[in-house]
Design a protein around this motif. Sequence first.
Motif, PDB file in Angstrom:
ATOM      1  N   LEU A  56       4.321  44.730  63.920  1.00  0.00           N
ATOM      2  CA  LEU A  56       5.233  43.607  63.706  1.00  0.00           C
ATOM      3  C   LEU A  56       4.965  42.917  62.381  1.00  0.00           C
ATOM      4  O   LEU A  56       5.898  42.506  61.687  1.00  0.00           O
ATOM      5  CB  LEU A  56       5.116  42.597  64.850  1.00  0.00           C
ATOM      6  CG  LEU A  56       5.741  43.005  66.174  1.00  0.00           C
ATOM      7  CD1 LEU A  56       5.393  41.986  67.261  1.00  0.00           C
ATOM      8  CD2 LEU A  56       7.243  43.121  66.039  1.00  0.00           C
ATOM      9  N   GLU A  57       3.706  42.775  62.020  1.00  0.00           N
ATOM     10  CA  GLU A  57       3.376  42.139  60.752  1.00  0.00           C
ATOM     11  C   GLU A  57       3.885  42.957  59.571  1.00  0.00           C
ATOM     12  O   GLU A  57       4.320  42.396  58.561  1.00  0.00           O
ATOM     13  CB  GLU A  57       1.864  41.939  60.635  1.00  0.00           C
ATOM     14  CG  GLU A  57       1.332  40.834  61.505  1.00  0.00           C
ATOM     15  CD  GLU A  57      -0.184  40.722  61.456  1.00  0.00           C
ATOM     16  OE1 GLU A  57      -0.855  41.667  60.961  1.00  0.00           O
ATOM     17  OE2 GLU A  57      -0.696  39.700  61.936  1.00  0.00           O
ATOM     18  N   HIS A  58       3.834  44.283  59.693  1.00  0.00           N
ATOM     19  CA  HIS A  58       4.295  45.125  58.589  1.00  0.00           C
ATOM     20  C   HIS A  58       5.820  45.183  58.513  1.00  0.00           C
ATOM     21  O   HIS A  58       6.376  45.422  57.439  1.00  0.00           O
ATOM     22  CB  HIS A  58       3.729  46.542  58.722  1.00  0.00           C
ATOM     23  CG  HIS A  58       2.281  46.617  58.402  1.00  0.00           C
ATOM     24  ND1 HIS A  58       1.760  46.331  57.159  1.00  0.00           N
ATOM     25  CD2 HIS A  58       1.211  46.936  59.165  1.00  0.00           C
ATOM     26  CE1 HIS A  58       0.468  46.482  57.166  1.00  0.00           C
ATOM     27  NE2 HIS A  58       0.091  46.843  58.389  1.00  0.00           N
ATOM     28  N   SER A  59       6.492  44.979  59.626  1.00  0.00           N
ATOM     29  CA  SER A  59       7.951  45.096  59.616  1.00  0.00           C
ATOM     30  C   SER A  59       8.653  43.760  59.381  1.00  0.00           C
ATOM     31  O   SER A  59       9.860  43.733  59.207  1.00  0.00           O
ATOM     32  CB  SER A  59       8.435  45.704  60.930  1.00  0.00           C
ATOM     33  OG  SER A  59       8.177  44.813  62.002  1.00  0.00           O
ATOM     34  N   ARG A  60       7.937  42.676  59.367  1.00  0.00           N
ATOM     35  CA  ARG A  60       8.602  41.373  59.170  1.00  0.00           C
ATOM     36  C   ARG A  60       8.874  41.136  57.696  1.00  0.00           C
ATOM     37  O   ARG A  60       8.213  41.664  56.822  1.00  0.00           O
ATOM     38  CB  ARG A  60       7.753  40.245  59.740  1.00  0.00           C
ATOM     39  CG  ARG A  60       6.508  39.960  58.938  1.00  0.00           C
ATOM     40  CD  ARG A  60       5.719  38.832  59.549  1.00  0.00           C
ATOM     41  NE  ARG A  60       4.484  38.649  58.813  1.00  0.00           N
ATOM     42  CZ  ARG A  60       4.265  37.660  57.974  1.00  0.00           C
ATOM     43  NH1 ARG A  60       5.181  36.740  57.778  1.00  0.00           N
ATOM     44  NH2 ARG A  60       3.131  37.571  57.329  1.00  0.00           N
ATOM     45  N   TRP A  61       9.858  40.306  57.450  1.00  0.00           N
ATOM     46  CA  TRP A  61      10.189  39.955  56.086  1.00  0.00           C
ATOM     47  C   TRP A  61       9.298  38.801  55.653  1.00  0.00           C
ATOM     48  O   TRP A  61       9.141  37.833  56.398  1.00  0.00           O
ATOM     49  CB  TRP A  61      11.641  39.515  55.994  1.00  0.00           C
ATOM     50  CG  TRP A  61      12.616  40.629  55.995  1.00  0.00           C
ATOM     51  CD1 TRP A  61      12.549  41.771  56.706  1.00  0.00           C
ATOM     52  CD2 TRP A  61      13.805  40.694  55.234  1.00  0.00           C
ATOM     53  NE1 TRP A  61      13.637  42.549  56.453  1.00  0.00           N
ATOM     54  CE2 TRP A  61      14.432  41.909  55.552  1.00  0.00           C
ATOM     55  CE3 TRP A  61      14.415  39.860  54.330  1.00  0.00           C
ATOM     56  CZ2 TRP A  61      15.619  42.298  54.981  1.00  0.00           C
ATOM     57  CZ3 TRP A  61      15.615  40.242  53.765  1.00  0.00           C
ATOM     58  CH2 TRP A  61      16.205  41.452  54.084  1.00  0.00           C
ATOM     59  N   PRO A  62       8.784  38.856  54.450  1.00  0.00           N
ATOM     60  CA  PRO A  62       7.989  37.724  53.973  1.00  0.00           C
ATOM     61  C   PRO A  62       8.894  36.508  53.743  1.00  0.00           C
ATOM     62  O   PRO A  62      10.063  36.635  53.369  1.00  0.00           O
ATOM     63  CB  PRO A  62       7.378  38.205  52.670  1.00  0.00           C
ATOM     64  CG  PRO A  62       7.912  39.564  52.409  1.00  0.00           C
ATOM     65  CD  PRO A  62       8.781  39.970  53.547  1.00  0.00           C
ATOM     66  N   LEU A  63       8.374  35.351  53.975  1.00  0.00           N
ATOM     67  CA  LEU A  63       9.146  34.110  53.878  1.00  0.00           C
ATOM     68  C   LEU A  63       9.753  33.893  52.493  1.00  0.00           C
ATOM     69  O   LEU A  63      10.916  33.464  52.399  1.00  0.00           O
ATOM     70  CB  LEU A  63       8.262  32.921  54.279  1.00  0.00           C
ATOM     71  CG  LEU A  63       8.976  31.598  54.482  1.00  0.00           C
ATOM     72  CD1 LEU A  63      10.075  31.736  55.532  1.00  0.00           C
ATOM     73  CD2 LEU A  63       7.989  30.529  54.893  1.00  0.00           C
ATOM     74  N   PRO A  64       9.070  34.164  51.392  1.00  0.00           N
ATOM     75  CA  PRO A  64       9.708  33.984  50.071  1.00  0.00           C
ATOM     76  C   PRO A  64      10.952  34.859  49.899  1.00  0.00           C
ATOM     77  O   PRO A  64      11.942  34.420  49.292  1.00  0.00           O
ATOM     78  CB  PRO A  64       8.616  34.374  49.077  1.00  0.00           C
ATOM     79  CG  PRO A  64       7.341  34.129  49.800  1.00  0.00           C
ATOM     80  CD  PRO A  64       7.640  34.450  51.236  1.00  0.00           C
TER      81      PRO A  64
END
Length: 85
Positions: A56-64
Amino acid sequence: MAIDPEHPVLHGELAELRRRLDVAHTRVEGGQTLLSHRAEQTAKELDDLSARVIALEHSRWPLPSVAVLTALGALVVAVWQALGH
């Protein structure tokens, strides 16, 4: 094993004590086996959960990146409204 004549031990009492000791030993061993099995299951579930979190951490979009896309969308809407549409 010498038996004191003042305190005779009956064979039945000795057998009962031995049986109780065997039962208690079996219960303790069974409890240890169950706890060991549960510990193995918990470790496996923890490993699976850790793998899911990493995925999940690798597939999430970074906030910026999300902020930039939102700003670009707002800019496009502002320009579209400014042009009179």
